[in-house]
Enzyme design. Structure first.
Site, PDB file in Angstrom:
ATOM      1  N   ILE A 159      53.438 -12.865   8.814  1.00 27.87           N
ATOM      2  CA  ILE A 159      52.914 -11.638   9.418  1.00 27.87           C
ATOM      3  C   ILE A 159      51.551 -11.296   8.841  1.00 27.87           C
ATOM      4  O   ILE A 159      50.626 -10.929   9.574  1.00 27.87           O
ATOM      5  CB  ILE A 159      53.898 -10.476   9.222  1.00 27.87           C
ATOM      6  CG1 ILE A 159      55.209 -10.773   9.950  1.00 27.87           C
ATOM      7  CG2 ILE A 159      53.302  -9.168   9.742  1.00 27.87           C
ATOM      8  CD1 ILE A 159      56.320  -9.781   9.645  1.00 27.87           C
ATOM      9  N   ASP A 178      48.519 -11.792  -3.163  1.00 29.71           N
ATOM     10  CA  ASP A 178      49.827 -12.435  -3.093  1.00 29.71           C
ATOM     11  C   ASP A 178      49.929 -13.369  -4.287  1.00 29.71           C
ATOM     12  O   ASP A 178      49.045 -14.207  -4.493  1.00 29.71           O
ATOM     13  CB  ASP A 178      49.964 -13.236  -1.787  1.00 29.71           C
ATOM     14  CG  ASP A 178      51.392 -13.656  -1.497  1.00 29.71           C
ATOM     15  OD1 ASP A 178      52.092 -14.071  -2.438  1.00 29.71           O
ATOM     16  OD2 ASP A 178      51.812 -13.565  -0.336  1.00 29.71           O
ATOM     17  N   THR A 235      54.419  -1.549   7.649  1.00 24.76           N
ATOM     18  CA  THR A 235      55.321  -2.032   8.695  1.00 24.76           C
ATOM     19  C   THR A 235      56.346  -2.990   8.104  1.00 24.76           C
ATOM     20  O   THR A 235      56.955  -3.771   8.824  1.00 24.76           O
ATOM     21  CB  THR A 235      54.550  -2.753   9.815  1.00 24.76           C
ATOM     22  OG1 THR A 235      53.778  -3.824   9.236  1.00 24.76           O
ATOM     23  CG2 THR A 235      53.622  -1.813  10.543  1.00 24.76           C
ATOM     24  N   SER A 236      56.533  -2.927   6.794  1.00 25.35           N
ATOM     25  CA  SER A 236      57.356  -3.915   6.111  1.00 25.35           C
ATOM     26  C   SER A 236      58.701  -3.348   5.679  1.00 25.35           C
ATOM     27  O   SER A 236      59.700  -3.510   6.381  1.00 25.35           O
ATOM     28  CB  SER A 236      56.589  -4.471   4.912  1.00 25.35           C
ATOM     29  OG  SER A 236      57.267  -5.578   4.369  1.00 25.35           O
ATOM     30  N   ARG A 237      58.755  -2.704   4.519  1.00 26.08           N
ATOM     31  CA  ARG A 237      59.989  -2.114   4.001  1.00 26.08           C
ATOM     32  C   ARG A 237      59.668  -0.734   3.438  1.00 26.08           C
ATOM     33  O   ARG A 237      58.688  -0.561   2.701  1.00 26.08           O
ATOM     34  CB  ARG A 237      60.614  -2.992   2.909  1.00 26.08           C
ATOM     35  CG  ARG A 237      61.146  -4.322   3.404  1.00 26.08           C
ATOM     36  CD  ARG A 237      62.370  -4.130   4.302  1.00 26.08           C
ATOM     37  NE  ARG A 237      62.855  -5.404   4.825  1.00 26.08           N
ATOM     38  CZ  ARG A 237      62.499  -5.914   6.006  1.00 26.08           C
ATOM     39  NH1 ARG A 237      61.632  -5.257   6.767  1.00 26.08           N
ATOM     40  NH2 ARG A 237      63.001  -7.053   6.414  1.00 26.08           N
ATOM     41  N   ASP A 261      55.960   2.635   9.794  1.00 22.70           N
ATOM     42  CA  ASP A 261      56.982   2.204  10.739  1.00 22.70           C
ATOM     43  C   ASP A 261      58.318   2.083  10.026  1.00 22.70           C
ATOM     44  O   ASP A 261      59.345   1.867  10.652  1.00 22.70           O
ATOM     45  CB  ASP A 261      56.601   0.861  11.371  1.00 22.70           C
ATOM     46  CG  ASP A 261      57.561   0.461  12.479  1.00 22.70           C
ATOM     47  OD1 ASP A 261      57.836   1.311  13.353  1.00 22.70           O
ATOM     48  OD2 ASP A 261      58.058  -0.682  12.467  1.00 22.70           O
ATOM     49  N   GLU A 266      65.261   5.718   5.520  1.00 20.78           N
ATOM     50  CA  GLU A 266      65.501   5.556   6.954  1.00 20.78           C
ATOM     51  C   GLU A 266      66.938   5.215   7.312  1.00 20.78           C
ATOM     52  O   GLU A 266      67.368   5.384   8.455  1.00 20.78           O
ATOM     53  CB  GLU A 266      64.600   4.464   7.533  1.00 20.78           C
ATOM     54  CG  GLU A 266      64.958   3.057   7.117  1.00 20.78           C
ATOM     55  CD  GLU A 266      64.040   2.016   7.754  1.00 20.78           C
ATOM     56  OE1 GLU A 266      64.556   1.154   8.475  1.00 20.78           O
ATOM     57  OE2 GLU A 266      62.819   2.066   7.525  1.00 20.78           O
ATOM     58  N   HIS A 298      60.724   2.179  12.980  1.00 23.39           N
ATOM     59  CA  HIS A 298      60.976   0.768  12.680  1.00 23.39           C
ATOM     60  C   HIS A 298      61.024  -0.057  13.968  1.00 23.39           C
ATOM     61  O   HIS A 298      61.994  -0.757  14.268  1.00 23.39           O
ATOM     62  CB  HIS A 298      62.290   0.610  11.902  1.00 23.39           C
ATOM     63  CG  HIS A 298      62.314  -0.610  11.027  1.00 23.39           C
ATOM     64  ND1 HIS A 298      62.992  -0.662   9.833  1.00 23.39           N
ATOM     65  CD2 HIS A 298      61.741  -1.828  11.174  1.00 23.39           C
ATOM     66  CE1 HIS A 298      62.842  -1.858   9.276  1.00 23.39           C
ATOM     67  NE2 HIS A 298      62.083  -2.576  10.084  1.00 23.39           N
TER      68      HIS A 298
END
Length: 348
Positions: A159, A178, A235-237, A261, A266, A298
Site C-alpha cells: 500500500i 521503514d 488508513t492503516s490501524r 479511516d 472502533e 474503515h
C-alpha cells in the site's frame, strides 16, 4: 467442510457465495453467516464448524481460541491483512491453522488515502455542506497545491508503494520510513529516519501493521516533532495513533489536520449503524467537532475489486487447510509461528 463467517455483512455474503459457487474444489464448502462479531459471548455460534472466517474487529484472544478449539474448530481465516486481533502464540499452542489475506488491491487503500488528503487539504467536505445550505463563500476554504509538497509515508509495503507511485504523479517529494527498506521504493523517493520524516513532511500517511513496537507510534512526542501545520492521515490501524495526544495537538494548533479511516476504539462502533444511539466515546465525538478532522468508518479497502480478491484468497486459504499444506498466507506453520515476534516489519 463448514465455514462460519462472523461479522458478515451483505457484501461479504455476496462475494464469498459468488466465489464459492464458481470454484472447483475437491471438498464442498458450506458457508454459515453470522452478523455478530466473534467474541467470548458469540463463540458458541461456531459449534459444528470446521473453520471460522473473521474480520478486523473480531476478538480471537485466549478465551475465544480455547473455546473454538473445544468446539472442534481448527482453522482461523482472516479476510483482512491485519492480525493484531489474534493471539498467535495461543493459536500456535493449540495447533490452529491461521491465514490472512496479506494483499488485496493495495491501490484501493492508497487511492482512498489520497482522497482523504485532498478532501482535508482543499476543504471539499466543508464546501459540500456549505453549498447545500446556499452558502457559496470561499472564506475558510483555502488549501495548498499538492504539487511540490513533501509527503512522508510510514511503512513501504504494497500500500505504501502504491501511494508513493500516486504521489510521484502529483509531483510531490516523497519521503519514507521503514526498518525493512525495499528497492522498489527508490524510483519514488528516499528513505529517512522517522524523526527526519516528521520534521520535513507537509503530509504524513501511516501504512503500518499494529504491533507492540508501532502502537501509539503517533504520540505527544512524535506530534511535537512534526512540521507545524502538517496534516496526518491514517488508513492503516487505529492503535497507531494515541487519540488524546492528537486531540491536544489539534486544540493547540500544532497539527494542521487529521484524516482517520481507522480509530483505536472502533471495535464497538465501526461497520454498524449507530445513528439512533447515544455514542459514549467522548474522544471520538470530540474529534468530530473539529472542522479540520475527517473520520470515516474503515472503508479504504471497500471496492468491488478488493472484495473479490478477499473472497478468492480466503477460500484459497481454506483449500490449503483442507489439503493440509501450510499455504503462502499462513501465519502459523506446523505448530510454529511464521511471523517473527522480534522483527515485525513496519509495513502493510
Amino acid at each position: 467442510m463448514k465455514l462460519a463467517v462472523f461479522s458478515a455483512k451483505p457484501y461479504d455474503r455476496r462475494y464469498l457465495e459468488g466465489v464459492n459457487s464458481s470454484r472447483s474444489s475437491s471438498v464442498p464448502v458450506q458457508l454459515i453467516f453470522h452478523e455478530f462479531s466473534l467474541s467470548v459471548d458469540t463463540v458458541a455460534l461456531a459449534r459444528g464448524a470446521d473453520a471460522v472466517c473473521v474480520f478486523v474487529n473480531d476478538t480471537l484472544d485466549t478465551p475465544v481460541l480455547e473455546s473454538l478449539h473445544g468446539l472442534g474448530v481448527r482453522a482461523v481465516l482472516l479476510r483482512c491483512a491485519g492480525y493484531n486481533n489474534v493471539n498467535l502464540a495461543v493459536a500456535e499452542r493449540l495447533g490452529f491453522f491461521v491465514a490472512n489475506v496479506p494483499s488485496y488491491s493495495p491501490e484501493a487503500v492508497a487511492e482512498f488515502a489520497i482522497a482523504l488528503i485532498q478532501t482535508l487539504n482543499r476543504n471539499t467536505h466543508r464546501a459540500y455542506n456549505r453549498v447545500r445550505e446556499g452558502n457559496f463563500s470561499l472564506v475558510g476554504l483555502l488549501g495548498r497545491t499538492l504539487h511540490g509538497k513533501t509527503v512522508g509515508i510510514v511503512g513501504t509495503g504494497r500500500i505504501g508503494l502504491a501511494l508513493a507511485r500516486i504521489l510521484k504523479g502529483f509531483g510531490c517529494h516523497v519521503l519514507a520510513h521503514d526498518p525493512f527498506p525495499t528497492d522498489a521504493f527508490a524510483a519514488y523517493g528516499e528513505y529517512v529516519p522517522l524523526n527526519d520524516l516528521l520534521a520535513r513532511s507537509d503530509f504524513v500517511s501511516l501504512h503500518c501493521p499494529l504491533t507492540e513496537s508501532t502502537r501509539h507510534i503517533v504520540n505527544a512526542d512524535s506530534l511535537g516533532r512534526m512540521k507545524p501545520g502538517a496534516m496526518l492521515v491514517n488508513t492503516s490501524r487505529g492503535g497507531l495513533i494515541q487519540t488524546k495526544a492528537v486531540l491536544a495537538a489539534l486544540k493547540g494548533g500544532r497539527l494542521g489536520g487529521l484524516a482517520l479511516d481507522v480509530y483505536e476504539g472502533e471495535g464497538a462502533l465501526f461497520y454498524n449503524d449507530h445513528s439512533g444511539d447515544i455514542i459514549d466515546d467522548d474522544d471520538l465525538m470530540r474529534l468530530t467537532t473539529f472542522h479540520n478532522v475527517l473520520v470515516c468508518g474503515h472503508q479504504a479497502f471497500f471496492t468491488e475489486e478488493a472484495l473479490a480478491e478477499i473472497a478468492e484468497s480466503t477460500l484459497r486459504n481454506l483449500d490449503d487447510f483442507v489439503a493440509g499444506v501450510p499455504g503462502r498466507n499462513s501465519l502459523v506453520r506446523d505448530g510454529h509461528l511464521i511471523i517473527r515476534r522480534d522483527s515485525l516489519p513496519v509495513r502493510i
